[in-house]
Motif scaffolding. Sequence first.
Motif, PDB file in Angstrom:
ATOM      1  N   ILE A   1       0.849  -1.206   0.000  1.00 46.91           N
ATOM      2  CA  ILE A   1       0.000   0.000   0.000  1.00 46.91           C
ATOM      3  C   ILE A   1       0.874   1.242   0.000  1.00 46.91           C
ATOM      4  CG2 ILE A   1      -1.800   1.274   1.238  1.00 46.91           C
ATOM      5  CD1 ILE A   1      -2.720  -1.421   2.401  1.00 46.91           C
ATOM      6  N   ASN A   2       1.866   1.265   0.900  1.00 44.26           N
ATOM      7  CA  ASN A   2       2.909   2.311   0.897  1.00 44.26           C
ATOM      8  C   ASN A   2       2.328   3.724   0.822  1.00 44.26           C
ATOM      9  OD1 ASN A   2       5.566   3.193   1.006  1.00 44.26           O
ATOM     10  ND2 ASN A   2       5.897   3.019  -1.202  1.00 44.26           N
ATOM     11  N   ARG A   3       1.382   4.021   1.704  1.00 47.80           N
ATOM     12  CA  ARG A   3       0.761   5.355   1.673  1.00 47.80           C
ATOM     13  C   ARG A   3       1.769   6.457   1.945  1.00 47.80           C
ATOM     14  NH1 ARG A   3      -2.524   7.116   5.018  1.00 47.80           N
ATOM     15  NH2 ARG A   3      -2.068   5.724   6.753  1.00 47.80           N
ATOM     16  N   SER A   4       2.776   6.151   2.763  1.00 44.12           N
ATOM     17  CA  SER A   4       3.761   7.161   3.140  1.00 44.12           C
ATOM     18  C   SER A   4       4.854   7.345   2.092  1.00 44.12           C
ATOM     19  CB  SER A   4       4.420   6.761   4.466  1.00 44.12           C
ATOM     20  OG  SER A   4       5.151   5.555   4.297  1.00 44.12           O
ATOM     21  N   GLY A   5       5.024   6.354   1.226  1.00 45.33           N
ATOM     22  CA  GLY A   5       6.085   6.405   0.231  1.00 45.33           C
ATOM     23  C   GLY A   5       7.461   6.073   0.774  1.00 45.33           C
ATOM     24  N   ILE A   6       7.568   5.561   2.009  1.00 42.11           N
ATOM     25  CA  ILE A   6       8.885   5.312   2.603  1.00 42.11           C
ATOM     26  C   ILE A   6       9.462   3.962   2.176  1.00 42.11           C
ATOM     27  CG2 ILE A   6       8.423   6.773   4.600  1.00 42.11           C
ATOM     28  CD1 ILE A   6       7.957   4.269   6.266  1.00 42.11           C
ATOM     29  N   PHE A   7       8.648   3.091   1.612  1.00 45.06           N
ATOM     30  CA  PHE A   7       9.126   1.764   1.250  1.00 45.06           C
ATOM     31  C   PHE A   7       9.643   1.758  -0.187  1.00 45.06           C
ATOM     32  CE2 PHE A   7       5.677   0.892   4.411  1.00 45.06           C
ATOM     33  CZ  PHE A   7       6.545   0.626   5.470  1.00 45.06           C
ATOM     34  N   SER A   8      10.825   1.227  -0.366  1.00 45.09           N
ATOM     35  CA  SER A   8      11.484   1.264  -1.665  1.00 45.09           C
ATOM     36  C   SER A   8      10.825   0.312  -2.660  1.00 45.09           C
ATOM     37  CB  SER A   8      12.959   0.888  -1.515  1.00 45.09           C
ATOM     38  OG  SER A   8      13.081  -0.488  -1.183  1.00 45.09           O
ATOM     39  N   LYS A   9      11.105   0.547  -3.932  1.00 45.16           N
ATOM     40  CA  LYS A   9      10.591  -0.319  -4.986  1.00 45.16           C
ATOM     41  C   LYS A   9      11.158  -1.718  -4.848  1.00 45.16           C
ATOM     42  CE  LYS A   9       7.727  -0.172  -8.421  1.00 45.16           C
ATOM     43  NZ  LYS A   9       6.327   0.237  -8.212  1.00 45.16           N
ATOM     44  N   ASP A  10      12.427  -1.828  -4.468  1.00 37.86           N
ATOM     45  CA  ASP A  10      13.044  -3.141  -4.290  1.00 37.86           C
ATOM     46  C   ASP A  10      12.327  -3.945  -3.204  1.00 37.86           C
ATOM     47  OD1 ASP A  10      14.890  -2.676  -6.263  1.00 37.86           O
ATOM     48  OD2 ASP A  10      16.494  -2.059  -4.889  1.00 37.86           O
ATOM     49  N   LEU A  11      11.984  -3.267  -2.095  1.00 38.83           N
ATOM     50  CA  LEU A  11      11.271  -3.953  -1.016  1.00 38.83           C
ATOM     51  C   LEU A  11       9.879  -4.367  -1.482  1.00 38.83           C
ATOM     52  CD1 LEU A  11      10.838  -4.946   1.840  1.00 38.83           C
ATOM     53  CD2 LEU A  11      10.327  -2.592   2.537  1.00 38.83           C
ATOM     54  N   GLN A  12       9.199  -3.472  -2.176  1.00 38.74           N
ATOM     55  CA  GLN A  12       7.873  -3.812  -2.679  1.00 38.74           C
ATOM     56  C   GLN A  12       7.925  -4.990  -3.650  1.00 38.74           C
ATOM     57  OE1 GLN A  12       6.683   0.400  -3.800  1.00 38.74           O
ATOM     58  NE2 GLN A  12       4.807  -0.301  -2.817  1.00 38.74           N
ATOM     59  N   ASN A  13       8.982  -5.051  -4.460  1.00 36.83           N
ATOM     60  CA  ASN A  13       9.132  -6.171  -5.393  1.00 36.83           C
ATOM     61  C   ASN A  13       9.313  -7.492  -4.646  1.00 36.83           C
ATOM     62  OD1 ASN A  13       8.858  -4.583  -7.682  1.00 36.83           O
ATOM     63  ND2 ASN A  13      11.063  -4.266  -7.919  1.00 36.83           N
ATOM     64  N   LEU A  14      10.048  -7.451  -3.536  1.00 39.16           N
ATOM     65  CA  LEU A  14      10.213  -8.654  -2.722  1.00 39.16           C
ATOM     66  C   LEU A  14       8.865  -9.134  -2.175  1.00 39.16           C
ATOM     67  CD1 LEU A  14      13.442  -7.920  -0.620  1.00 39.16           C
ATOM     68  CD2 LEU A  14      13.187  -9.588  -2.463  1.00 39.16           C
ATOM     69  N   VAL A  15       8.068  -8.173  -1.688  1.00 41.80           N
ATOM     70  CA  VAL A  15       6.751  -8.532  -1.159  1.00 41.80           C
ATOM     71  C   VAL A  15       5.862  -9.083  -2.276  1.00 41.80           C
ATOM     72  CG1 VAL A  15       4.689  -7.695   0.033  1.00 41.80           C
ATOM     73  CG2 VAL A  15       6.942  -6.828   0.687  1.00 41.80           C
ATOM     74  N   MET A  16       5.951  -8.494  -3.463  1.00 40.55           N
ATOM     75  CA  MET A  16       5.162  -8.986  -4.592  1.00 40.55           C
ATOM     76  C   MET A  16       5.563 -10.408  -4.970  1.00 40.55           C
ATOM     77  SD  MET A  16       2.642  -7.238  -5.626  1.00 40.55           S
ATOM     78  CE  MET A  16       2.395  -8.345  -7.018  1.00 40.55           C
ATOM     79  N   LEU A  17       6.844 -10.721  -4.901  1.00 42.36           N
ATOM     80  CA  LEU A  17       7.289 -12.085  -5.176  1.00 42.36           C
ATOM     81  C   LEU A  17       6.677 -13.074  -4.175  1.00 42.36           C
ATOM     82  CD1 LEU A  17      11.053 -11.496  -6.030  1.00 42.36           C
ATOM     83  CD2 LEU A  17       9.297 -12.340  -7.593  1.00 42.36           C
ATOM     84  N   LEU A  18       6.669 -12.662  -2.914  1.00 44.78           N
ATOM     85  CA  LEU A  18       6.053 -13.497  -1.891  1.00 44.78           C
ATOM     86  C   LEU A  18       4.563 -13.674  -2.158  1.00 44.78           C
ATOM     87  CD1 LEU A  18       6.109 -14.999   0.825  1.00 44.78           C
ATOM     88  CD2 LEU A  18       5.816 -12.774   1.952  1.00 44.78           C
TER      89      LEU A  18
END
Length: 307
Positions: free
Chosen positions: A254-271
């Motif tokens: 969701i990353n409403r704050s924008g503090i989470f990087s694209k790389d981290l989001q990609n890891l979560v998407m893989l999971l």
Amino acid sequence: MAEMKQFIFFDFEMKCDNRGMAFEEMEAIRLGAVKYDLQTKQVTHFNRFIKPSVPDALSDFCKKLTGIEDVDLAAAEPFPLVFKEFLFWVGGVKKSRFFSWSKSDMTRLKMDSTLHGLHAVTIEKIESRYADFQETFTKHVSKDNLSVENALALYGVEFKGDAHNPMYDAYNTLQIFLHYYSQPITSDIEMVKAFILPGEEVDLDNINAEVSSALIQDFHELTENLHFAYRLRDAKKLIKKVNKTVKKYENILINRSGIFSKDLQNLVMLLKNFYDNLKDSYQEHFICSSRVMIIDDQSISSIKNLK
């Protein structure tokens, strides 16, 4: 649909007893609410005692908890008249969104409306525009159901007014709502502390590295004994375990704050993709009455990217 113009936060105090009381018997004895105008940001208040249909004396426990005395209720109007006043104060259900801190308030509204034979159409309109904000907050910030006071404390805010006065409970729920949306960085940091790194201090500068490390460690624990094939009942247990891990990290997307990087989001998407593939595969094998589920190459491929 009518244009949304205001938010209504409401709360009931109910008959209660520390010796136990069926929820059906816990009639509303006070209704408090605040109205938040989306354009002007003005807050207006509603606060009424309610005479219950069963005029039994309140328990000492209930009097102490709520601060409500029998004399307050004896001089009050019954639920139908208070609810009519409430609707007049709201000034338009269709232009409103309704919230409370716990769905029990919506349940109470429905039960007392049925008890008094009020028109179901109005209640249905309110329910279709209703959200349990405690549920939202628990899912996206706190993980556990917090009290209003403890939810406010996450933002460094103190409860204003008298506890167990439903008008103040509604007002303070509005304050949680406003802080939740106006301070997304605080909300996301608290989410990480509750869901992912409990008991740890979270450094904003290193949050992505810390969460990524936790995610990869969790994923390795999930997959260290991963097999090519599972008996269907064992596959179901694996899926539940992976789903629990997905819920731990899904707010990152969701990353409403924008503090989470694209790389981290990609890891979560893989999971998440791994989970979705497992779930789809299980359904296909289940429909075909298979006793064994084969994990497909796509799922195996996705997990390798996390190692």
